[in-house]
Design a protein around this motif. Sequence first.
Motif, PDB file in Angstrom:
ATOM      1  N   LYS A  37      30.805  29.074  30.833  1.00 10.40           N
ATOM      2  CA  LYS A  37      30.792  30.151  29.842  1.00 10.40           C
ATOM      3  C   LYS A  37      31.487  29.747  28.546  1.00 10.40           C
ATOM      4  CE  LYS A  37      30.532  33.979  33.059  1.00 10.40           C
ATOM      5  NZ  LYS A  37      31.148  35.243  33.486  1.00 10.40           N
ATOM      6  N   GLY A  38      32.253  28.667  28.586  1.00 12.37           N
ATOM      7  CA  GLY A  38      32.917  28.183  27.381  1.00 12.37           C
ATOM      8  C   GLY A  38      34.403  28.474  27.349  1.00 12.37           C
ATOM      9  N   VAL A  39      34.994  28.203  26.215  1.00 14.45           N
ATOM     10  CA  VAL A  39      36.415  28.427  26.001  1.00 14.45           C
ATOM     11  C   VAL A  39      36.597  29.696  25.179  1.00 14.45           C
ATOM     12  CG1 VAL A  39      38.510  27.513  24.912  1.00 14.45           C
ATOM     13  CG2 VAL A  39      36.967  25.976  26.134  1.00 14.45           C
ATOM     14  N   PHE A  40      37.493  30.548  25.625  1.00 14.29           N
ATOM     15  CA  PHE A  40      37.807  31.783  24.933  1.00 14.29           C
ATOM     16  C   PHE A  40      39.309  31.864  24.730  1.00 14.29           C
ATOM     17  CE2 PHE A  40      33.671  32.521  26.626  1.00 14.29           C
ATOM     18  CZ  PHE A  40      33.047  33.346  25.716  1.00 14.29           C
ATOM     19  N   TYR A  41      39.725  32.747  23.850  1.00 11.59           N
ATOM     20  CA  TYR A  41      41.139  32.954  23.587  1.00 11.59           C
ATOM     21  C   TYR A  41      41.495  34.405  23.871  1.00 11.59           C
ATOM     22  CZ  TYR A  41      41.196  28.331  21.688  1.00 11.59           C
ATOM     23  OH  TYR A  41      41.104  26.971  21.569  1.00 11.59           O
ATOM     24  N   ARG A  42      42.522  34.581  24.680  1.00  9.41           N
ATOM     25  CA  ARG A  42      42.976  35.910  25.072  1.00  9.41           C
ATOM     26  C   ARG A  42      44.177  36.311  24.232  1.00  9.41           C
ATOM     27  NH1 ARG A  42      42.883  33.973  31.211  1.00  9.41           N
ATOM     28  NH2 ARG A  42      40.689  34.336  31.623  1.00  9.41           N
ATOM     29  N   VAL A  43      44.235  37.589  23.911  1.00 14.02           N
ATOM     30  CA  VAL A  43      45.387  38.127  23.197  1.00 14.02           C
ATOM     31  C   VAL A  43      46.243  38.879  24.207  1.00 14.02           C
ATOM     32  CG1 VAL A  43      46.180  39.667  21.378  1.00 14.02           C
ATOM     33  CG2 VAL A  43      44.043  38.400  21.086  1.00 14.02           C
ATOM     34  N   ARG A  44      47.463  38.409  24.378  1.00 13.45           N
ATOM     35  CA  ARG A  44      48.424  39.102  25.226  1.00 13.45           C
ATOM     36  C   ARG A  44      49.550  39.573  24.321  1.00 13.45           C
ATOM     37  NH1 ARG A  44      49.531  35.677  30.523  1.00 13.45           N
ATOM     38  NH2 ARG A  44      49.932  37.733  31.343  1.00 13.45           N
ATOM     39  N   VAL A  45      50.131  40.716  24.630  1.00 11.02           N
ATOM     40  CA  VAL A  45      51.210  41.243  23.796  1.00 11.02           C
ATOM     41  C   VAL A  45      52.475  41.446  24.616  1.00 11.02           C
ATOM     42  CG1 VAL A  45      49.680  42.336  22.120  1.00 11.02           C
ATOM     43  CG2 VAL A  45      50.475  43.632  24.081  1.00 11.02           C
ATOM     44  N   GLY A  46      53.587  41.404  23.930  1.00  6.68           N
ATOM     45  CA  GLY A  46      54.855  41.580  24.609  1.00  6.68           C
ATOM     46  C   GLY A  46      55.988  41.324  23.639  1.00  6.68           C
ATOM     47  N   PRO A  47      57.118  41.035  24.140  1.00  6.77           N
ATOM     48  CA  PRO A  47      57.441  40.926  25.567  1.00  6.77           C
ATOM     49  C   PRO A  47      57.652  42.301  26.197  1.00  6.77           C
ATOM     50  CG  PRO A  47      59.403  40.482  24.281  1.00  6.77           C
ATOM     51  CD  PRO A  47      58.271  40.726  23.299  1.00  6.77           C
ATOM     52  N   MET A  48      57.418  42.362  27.473  1.00  2.09           N
ATOM     53  CA  MET A  48      57.647  43.567  28.258  1.00  2.09           C
ATOM     54  C   MET A  48      58.744  43.241  29.276  1.00  2.09           C
ATOM     55  SD  MET A  48      55.300  45.631  27.134  1.00  2.09           S
ATOM     56  CE  MET A  48      53.854  45.399  26.124  1.00  2.09           C
ATOM     57  N   SER A  49      59.630  44.175  29.500  1.00  2.00           N
ATOM     58  CA  SER A  49      60.731  43.929  30.433  1.00  2.00           C
ATOM     59  C   SER A  49      60.335  44.149  31.885  1.00  2.00           C
ATOM     60  CB  SER A  49      61.929  44.809  30.083  1.00  2.00           C
ATOM     61  OG  SER A  49      61.578  46.183  30.181  1.00  2.00           O
ATOM     62  N   SER A  50      59.214  44.860  32.103  1.00  2.00           N
ATOM     63  CA  SER A  50      58.782  45.137  33.476  1.00  2.00           C
ATOM     64  C   SER A  50      57.294  45.489  33.487  1.00  2.00           C
ATOM     65  CB  SER A  50      59.574  46.305  34.062  1.00  2.00           C
ATOM     66  OG  SER A  50      59.261  47.507  33.370  1.00  2.00           O
ATOM     67  N   ARG A  51      56.733  45.473  34.680  1.00  2.00           N
ATOM     68  CA  ARG A  51      55.333  45.874  34.833  1.00  2.00           C
ATOM     69  C   ARG A  51      55.164  47.348  34.466  1.00  2.00           C
ATOM     70  NH1 ARG A  51      50.839  43.733  36.849  1.00  2.00           N
ATOM     71  NH2 ARG A  51      49.281  45.067  37.788  1.00  2.00           N
ATOM     72  N   GLU A  52      56.171  48.150  34.780  1.00  2.00           N
ATOM     73  CA  GLU A  52      56.126  49.575  34.464  1.00  2.00           C
ATOM     74  C   GLU A  52      56.067  49.791  32.950  1.00  2.00           C
ATOM     75  OE1 GLU A  52      58.384  48.229  36.670  1.00  2.00           O
ATOM     76  OE2 GLU A  52      57.294  48.935  38.443  1.00  2.00           O
ATOM     77  N   GLU A  53      56.846  49.008  32.201  1.00  2.00           N
ATOM     78  CA  GLU A  53      56.804  49.121  30.749  1.00  2.00           C
ATOM     79  C   GLU A  53      55.433  48.721  30.225  1.00  2.00           C
ATOM     80  OE1 GLU A  53      58.899  47.545  26.635  1.00  2.00           O
ATOM     81  OE2 GLU A  53      59.469  46.616  28.521  1.00  2.00           O
ATOM     82  N   ALA A  54      54.868  47.651  30.787  1.00  2.00           N
ATOM     83  CA  ALA A  54      53.536  47.204  30.375  1.00  2.00           C
ATOM     84  C   ALA A  54      52.503  48.296  30.661  1.00  2.00           C
ATOM     85  CB  ALA A  54      53.168  45.917  31.091  1.00  2.00           C
ATOM     86  N   ALA A  55      52.595  48.942  31.817  1.00  2.00           N
ATOM     87  CA  ALA A  55      51.662  50.013  32.166  1.00  2.00           C
ATOM     88  C   ALA A  55      51.818  51.195  31.212  1.00  2.00           C
ATOM     89  CB  ALA A  55      51.884  50.451  33.606  1.00  2.00           C
ATOM     90  N   ARG A  56      53.053  51.510  30.808  1.00  2.00           N
ATOM     91  CA  ARG A  56      53.300  52.609  29.879  1.00  2.00           C
ATOM     92  C   ARG A  56      52.677  52.302  28.518  1.00  2.00           C
ATOM     93  NH1 ARG A  56      56.589  53.095  25.948  1.00  2.00           N
ATOM     94  NH2 ARG A  56      57.901  51.340  26.544  1.00  2.00           N
ATOM     95  N   VAL A  57      52.892  51.087  28.014  1.00  2.00           N
ATOM     96  CA  VAL A  57      52.325  50.691  26.716  1.00  2.00           C
ATOM     97  C   VAL A  57      50.795  50.703  26.790  1.00  2.00           C
ATOM     98  CG1 VAL A  57      52.085  48.776  25.090  1.00  2.00           C
ATOM     99  CG2 VAL A  57      54.341  49.380  25.979  1.00  2.00           C
ATOM    100  N   CYS A  58      50.245  50.192  27.871  1.00  2.00           N
ATOM    101  CA  CYS A  58      48.786  50.181  28.040  1.00  2.00           C
ATOM    102  C   CYS A  58      48.237  51.612  28.061  1.00  2.00           C
ATOM    103  CB  CYS A  58      48.431  49.424  29.325  1.00  2.00           C
ATOM    104  SG  CYS A  58      46.667  49.159  29.563  1.00  2.00           S
ATOM    105  N   SER A  59      48.921  52.505  28.754  1.00  2.00           N
ATOM    106  CA  SER A  59      48.498  53.902  28.815  1.00  2.00           C
ATOM    107  C   SER A  59      48.541  54.537  27.424  1.00  2.00           C
ATOM    108  CB  SER A  59      49.401  54.670  29.776  1.00  2.00           C
ATOM    109  OG  SER A  59      49.053  56.027  29.818  1.00  2.00           O
ATOM    110  N   GLN A  60      49.589  54.251  26.650  1.00  2.00           N
ATOM    111  CA  GLN A  60      49.692  54.777  25.292  1.00  2.00           C
ATOM    112  C   GLN A  60      48.567  54.236  24.414  1.00  2.00           C
ATOM    113  OE1 GLN A  60      53.637  53.563  24.207  1.00  2.00           O
ATOM    114  NE2 GLN A  60      54.568  55.486  24.879  1.00  2.00           N
ATOM    115  N   LEU A  61      48.270  52.953  24.572  1.00  2.00           N
ATOM    116  CA  LEU A  61      47.200  52.344  23.779  1.00  2.00           C
ATOM    117  C   LEU A  61      45.853  52.979  24.121  1.00  2.00           C
ATOM    118  CD1 LEU A  61      46.418  50.214  21.692  1.00  2.00           C
ATOM    119  CD2 LEU A  61      46.170  48.591  23.565  1.00  2.00           C
ATOM    120  N   LYS A  62      45.594  53.187  25.399  1.00  2.00           N
ATOM    121  CA  LYS A  62      44.338  53.823  25.812  1.00  2.00           C
ATOM    122  C   LYS A  62      44.246  55.251  25.282  1.00  2.00           C
ATOM    123  CE  LYS A  62      43.377  51.065  29.907  1.00  2.00           C
ATOM    124  NZ  LYS A  62      43.249  51.058  31.377  1.00  2.00           N
TER     125      LYS A  62
END
Length: 72
Positions: A37-62
């Motif tokens: 399929k080729g080479v792609f580049y992913r965008v990851r954001v952070g830093p997050m202190s925990s998975r819970e914080e990441a889930a909260r930010v993702c929920s806010q973004l959605k």
Amino acid sequence: MPNEEQARSTFARMQSRYGSVLGGLQADIQRADLGAKGVFYRVRVGPMSSREEAARVCSQLKSAGGDCLVTR
């Protein structure tokens, strides 16, 4: 994204559009070789202190109309 510059540009647009959620976060652009399929580049954001914080930010973004996926 098919190249690193597009990934950085996409994050900049997202940060501008969803500043209340992504304003203080940094982009981590990662190269992903998907074989045939080729080479792609992913965008990851952070830093997050925990998975819970990441889930909260993702929920806010959605809630704001964006899209995301929580990963390790």
